[in-house]
Scaffold this motif. Structure first.
Motif, PDB file in Angstrom:
ATOM      1  N   ASP A   1      10.143   9.574   1.819  1.00 29.61           N
ATOM      2  CA  ASP A   1      10.882  10.057   0.719  1.00 29.61           C
ATOM      3  C   ASP A   1      11.731   9.234  -0.281  1.00 29.61           C
ATOM      4  O   ASP A   1      12.658   9.479  -0.692  1.00 29.61           O
ATOM      5  CB  ASP A   1      11.758  11.115   1.385  1.00 29.61           C
ATOM      6  CG  ASP A   1      13.065  10.483   2.308  1.00 29.61           C
ATOM      7  OD1 ASP A   1      12.958   9.259   2.589  1.00 29.61           O
ATOM      8  OD2 ASP A   1      13.691  11.216   2.934  1.00 29.61           O
ATOM      9  N   GLY A   2      11.393   7.895  -0.070  1.00 30.30           N
ATOM     10  CA  GLY A   2      12.134   6.756  -0.640  1.00 30.30           C
ATOM     11  C   GLY A   2      12.924   6.017   0.406  1.00 30.30           C
ATOM     12  O   GLY A   2      13.471   4.760  -0.190  1.00 30.30           O
ATOM     13  N   ASP A   3      12.903   6.540   1.523  1.00 27.16           N
ATOM     14  CA  ASP A   3      13.703   5.446   2.652  1.00 27.16           C
ATOM     15  C   ASP A   3      12.723   5.299   3.674  1.00 27.16           C
ATOM     16  O   ASP A   3      11.989   6.206   3.960  1.00 27.16           O
ATOM     17  CB  ASP A   3      14.971   6.543   3.161  1.00 27.16           C
ATOM     18  CG  ASP A   3      16.121   6.736   2.043  1.00 27.16           C
ATOM     19  OD1 ASP A   3      16.369   5.346   1.427  1.00 27.16           O
ATOM     20  OD2 ASP A   3      16.824   7.345   2.269  1.00 27.16           O
ATOM     21  N   ILE A   4      12.635   4.304   4.609  1.00 26.16           N
ATOM     22  CA  ILE A   4      11.920   4.054   5.546  1.00 26.16           C
ATOM     23  C   ILE A   4      12.670   3.707   6.801  1.00 26.16           C
ATOM     24  O   ILE A   4      13.907   2.910   6.588  1.00 26.16           O
ATOM     25  CB  ILE A   4      10.866   2.934   5.376  1.00 26.16           C
ATOM     26  CG1 ILE A   4       9.992   3.377   4.311  1.00 26.16           C
ATOM     27  CG2 ILE A   4      10.184   2.408   6.463  1.00 26.16           C
ATOM     28  CD1 ILE A   4       8.889   2.318   3.699  1.00 26.16           C
TER      29      ILE A   4
ATOM     30  N   THR B   1      10.131  -3.044  -2.290  1.00 27.63           N
ATOM     31  CA  THR B   1      11.261  -4.018  -2.508  1.00 27.63           C
ATOM     32  C   THR B   1      12.503  -2.749  -2.032  1.00 27.63           C
ATOM     33  O   THR B   1      12.383  -1.589  -2.421  1.00 27.63           O
ATOM     34  CB  THR B   1      11.863  -4.461  -3.601  1.00 27.63           C
ATOM     35  OG1 THR B   1      11.877  -3.614  -4.578  1.00 27.63           O
ATOM     36  CG2 THR B   1      10.730  -5.578  -3.846  1.00 27.63           C
ATOM     37  N   GLY B   2      13.512  -2.997  -1.438  1.00 28.98           N
ATOM     38  CA  GLY B   2      14.674  -2.167  -1.015  1.00 28.98           C
ATOM     39  C   GLY B   2      15.827  -2.916  -0.457  1.00 28.98           C
ATOM     40  O   GLY B   2      15.979  -4.203  -0.579  1.00 28.98           O
ATOM     41  N   ARG B   3      16.902  -2.125  -0.117  1.00 30.02           N
ATOM     42  CA  ARG B   3      18.027  -2.663   0.412  1.00 30.02           C
ATOM     43  C   ARG B   3      18.152  -2.070   1.966  1.00 30.02           C
ATOM     44  O   ARG B   3      18.089  -0.762   2.020  1.00 30.02           O
ATOM     45  CB  ARG B   3      19.184  -2.264  -0.090  1.00 30.02           C
ATOM     46  CG  ARG B   3      20.538  -2.840   0.096  1.00 30.02           C
ATOM     47  CD  ARG B   3      21.539  -2.523  -0.965  1.00 30.02           C
ATOM     48  NE  ARG B   3      22.768  -2.947  -0.632  1.00 30.02           N
ATOM     49  CZ  ARG B   3      23.048  -4.377  -0.850  1.00 30.02           C
ATOM     50  NH1 ARG B   3      22.380  -5.083  -1.351  1.00 30.02           N
ATOM     51  NH2 ARG B   3      24.345  -4.899  -0.597  1.00 30.02           N
ATOM     52  N   ALA B   4      18.320  -2.892   2.801  1.00 27.96           N
ATOM     53  CA  ALA B   4      18.503  -2.709   4.317  1.00 27.96           C
ATOM     54  C   ALA B   4      19.941  -2.228   4.545  1.00 27.96           C
ATOM     55  O   ALA B   4      20.936  -2.645   3.994  1.00 27.96           O
ATOM     56  CB  ALA B   4      18.064  -3.817   5.131  1.00 27.96           C
ATOM     57  N   GLU B   5      20.041  -1.107   5.345  1.00 31.26           N
ATOM     58  CA  GLU B   5      21.287  -0.655   5.910  1.00 31.26           C
ATOM     59  C   GLU B   5      21.085  -0.484   7.448  1.00 31.26           C
ATOM     60  O   GLU B   5      20.134   0.063   8.045  1.00 31.26           O
ATOM     61  CB  GLU B   5      21.717   0.666   5.212  1.00 31.26           C
ATOM     62  CG  GLU B   5      23.028   1.310   5.748  1.00 31.26           C
ATOM     63  CD  GLU B   5      23.079   2.776   5.273  1.00 31.26           C
ATOM     64  OE1 GLU B   5      24.013   3.433   5.506  1.00 31.26           O
ATOM     65  OE2 GLU B   5      22.309   3.086   4.299  1.00 31.26           O
TER      66      GLU B   5
ATOM     67  N   LYS C   1      17.378   1.290   8.094  1.00 34.00           N
ATOM     68  CA  LYS C   1      17.358   2.114   7.144  1.00 34.00           C
ATOM     69  C   LYS C   1      16.953   1.307   5.876  1.00 34.00           C
ATOM     70  O   LYS C   1      17.751   0.629   5.585  1.00 34.00           O
ATOM     71  CB  LYS C   1      18.291   3.375   6.885  1.00 34.00           C
ATOM     72  CG  LYS C   1      17.833   4.110   5.557  1.00 34.00           C
ATOM     73  CD  LYS C   1      19.115   5.032   5.457  1.00 34.00           C
ATOM     74  CE  LYS C   1      18.968   6.065   4.224  1.00 34.00           C
ATOM     75  NZ  LYS C   1      20.008   7.034   4.113  1.00 34.00           N
ATOM     76  N   ILE C   2      15.589   1.634   5.265  1.00 31.58           N
ATOM     77  CA  ILE C   2      15.451   0.555   4.203  1.00 31.58           C
ATOM     78  C   ILE C   2      15.194   1.825   2.854  1.00 31.58           C
ATOM     79  O   ILE C   2      14.607   2.410   2.867  1.00 31.58           O
ATOM     80  CB  ILE C   2      13.989  -0.051   4.165  1.00 31.58           C
ATOM     81  CG1 ILE C   2      14.088  -0.867   5.370  1.00 31.58           C
ATOM     82  CG2 ILE C   2      13.787  -0.926   2.856  1.00 31.58           C
ATOM     83  CD1 ILE C   2      15.052  -2.028   5.530  1.00 31.58           C
ATOM     84  N   HIS C   3      16.266   1.653   1.922  1.00 27.05           N
ATOM     85  CA  HIS C   3      16.064   2.216   0.741  1.00 27.05           C
ATOM     86  C   HIS C   3      15.422   1.662  -0.221  1.00 27.05           C
ATOM     87  O   HIS C   3      16.005   0.565  -0.933  1.00 27.05           O
ATOM     88  CB  HIS C   3      17.676   2.448   0.369  1.00 27.05           C
ATOM     89  CG  HIS C   3      17.637   3.455  -1.026  1.00 27.05           C
ATOM     90  ND1 HIS C   3      17.076   4.863  -1.096  1.00 27.05           N
ATOM     91  CD2 HIS C   3      17.727   3.132  -2.159  1.00 27.05           C
ATOM     92  CE1 HIS C   3      17.346   5.307  -2.116  1.00 27.05           C
ATOM     93  NE2 HIS C   3      17.491   4.348  -3.025  1.00 27.05           N
ATOM     94  N   ALA C   4      14.319   2.054  -0.650  1.00 29.31           N
ATOM     95  CA  ALA C   4      13.427   1.532  -1.636  1.00 29.31           C
ATOM     96  C   ALA C   4      13.750   1.584  -3.099  1.00 29.31           C
ATOM     97  O   ALA C   4      14.304   2.634  -3.572  1.00 29.31           O
ATOM     98  CB  ALA C   4      12.028   2.312  -1.499  1.00 29.31           C
ATOM     99  N   HIS C   5      13.766   0.321  -3.722  1.00 28.94           N
ATOM    100  CA  HIS C   5      14.097   0.466  -5.126  1.00 28.94           C
ATOM    101  C   HIS C   5      12.907   0.475  -5.891  1.00 28.94           C
ATOM    102  O   HIS C   5      13.012   0.939  -6.925  1.00 28.94           O
ATOM    103  CB  HIS C   5      14.722  -1.054  -5.376  1.00 28.94           C
ATOM    104  CG  HIS C   5      16.118  -1.512  -4.712  1.00 28.94           C
ATOM    105  ND1 HIS C   5      17.074  -0.744  -4.796  1.00 28.94           N
ATOM    106  CD2 HIS C   5      16.237  -2.669  -4.100  1.00 28.94           C
ATOM    107  CE1 HIS C   5      17.991  -1.459  -3.949  1.00 28.94           C
ATOM    108  NE2 HIS C   5      17.637  -2.353  -3.746  1.00 28.94           N
ATOM    109  N   GLY C   6      11.688  -0.053  -5.703  1.00 31.50           N
ATOM    110  CA  GLY C   6      10.642  -0.016  -6.393  1.00 31.50           C
ATOM    111  C   GLY C   6       9.485  -0.568  -5.324  1.00 31.50           C
ATOM    112  O   GLY C   6       9.683  -0.977  -4.316  1.00 31.50           O
ATOM    113  N   ALA C   7       8.070  -0.447  -6.103  1.00 34.78           N
ATOM    114  CA  ALA C   7       6.980  -0.802  -5.426  1.00 34.78           C
ATOM    115  C   ALA C   7       5.820  -1.164  -6.372  1.00 34.78           C
ATOM    116  O   ALA C   7       5.692  -0.585  -7.533  1.00 34.78           O
ATOM    117  CB  ALA C   7       6.455   0.428  -4.344  1.00 34.78           C
TER     118      ALA C   7
END
Length: 170
Positions: free
Chosen positions: A53-56, A92-96, A129-135
């Motif tokens: 859903d945009g997060d992995i 690509t994304g930002r890890a939390e 949790k990886i919030h995706a910026h783009g792919a």
């Protein structure tokens, strides 16, 4: 192009669905982090059986080098590969780093006992949790069709349609 569309004219929701369709059957992703020396380091991670859903989400170890990398430098890359179908995704994304017992209960399965000696109660479990910026993704019509297209291009010297490639913002 409106603000709610990517360069290709797709909405973020359409882009998420396209990426989700490609990665849904990929069991492992390669997670790339940035080390304390500024180098890229990749390692395999088991993907969760959840709809993208945009997060992995991943389960990791609190004391792992990758967790420390994400704690200090949260920008990451995930790559998914399904060569049998000719599909690939670079995300690509930002890890939390997350502490959430309900989410752990949702994600847990007995497969993880291999990695966590204390099972679901192991204090070393780290939700990631990886919030995706783009792919960027590549889709083909399958390995055999791609091979035929490559052979045709090699024989004729003409560029062939090798499938779809798109870069999207999520």
């Amino acid at each position: 192009m409106s603000d709610d569309q990517n360069a290709t004219g797709t909405t973020p929701e359409q882009s998420i669905k396209a990426v989700a369709a490609i990665i849904k059957d990929v069991k492992f992703a390669m997670l790339t982090t940035i080390t304390s020396e500024g180098r890229l380091h990749s390692r395999p991670m088991t993907t969760q059986e959840q709809e993208f859903d945009g997060d992995i989400w991943f389960l990791g170890n609190k004391d792992a080098e990758s967790t420390d990398d994400m704690r200090h430098r949260p920008e990451v890359n995930l790559s998914f590969s399904n060569p049998e179908k000719g599909n690939y995704v670079s995300l690509t994304g930002r890890a939390e780093l997350v502490e959430d017992r309900a989410k752990l209960d949702e994600l847990w399965n007995d497969f993880y006992k291999t990695y966590f000696e204390g099972g679901k109660e192991d204090p070393n479990i780290q939700l990631i949790k990886i919030h995706a910026h783009g792919a960027e993704y590549w889709e083909s019509d399958g390995r055999i069709r791609s091979f035929i297209q490559m052979a045709k291009g090699a024989i004729t010297g003409k560029q062939q349609n090798m499938g779809k490639n798109d870069t999207v913002s999520l």
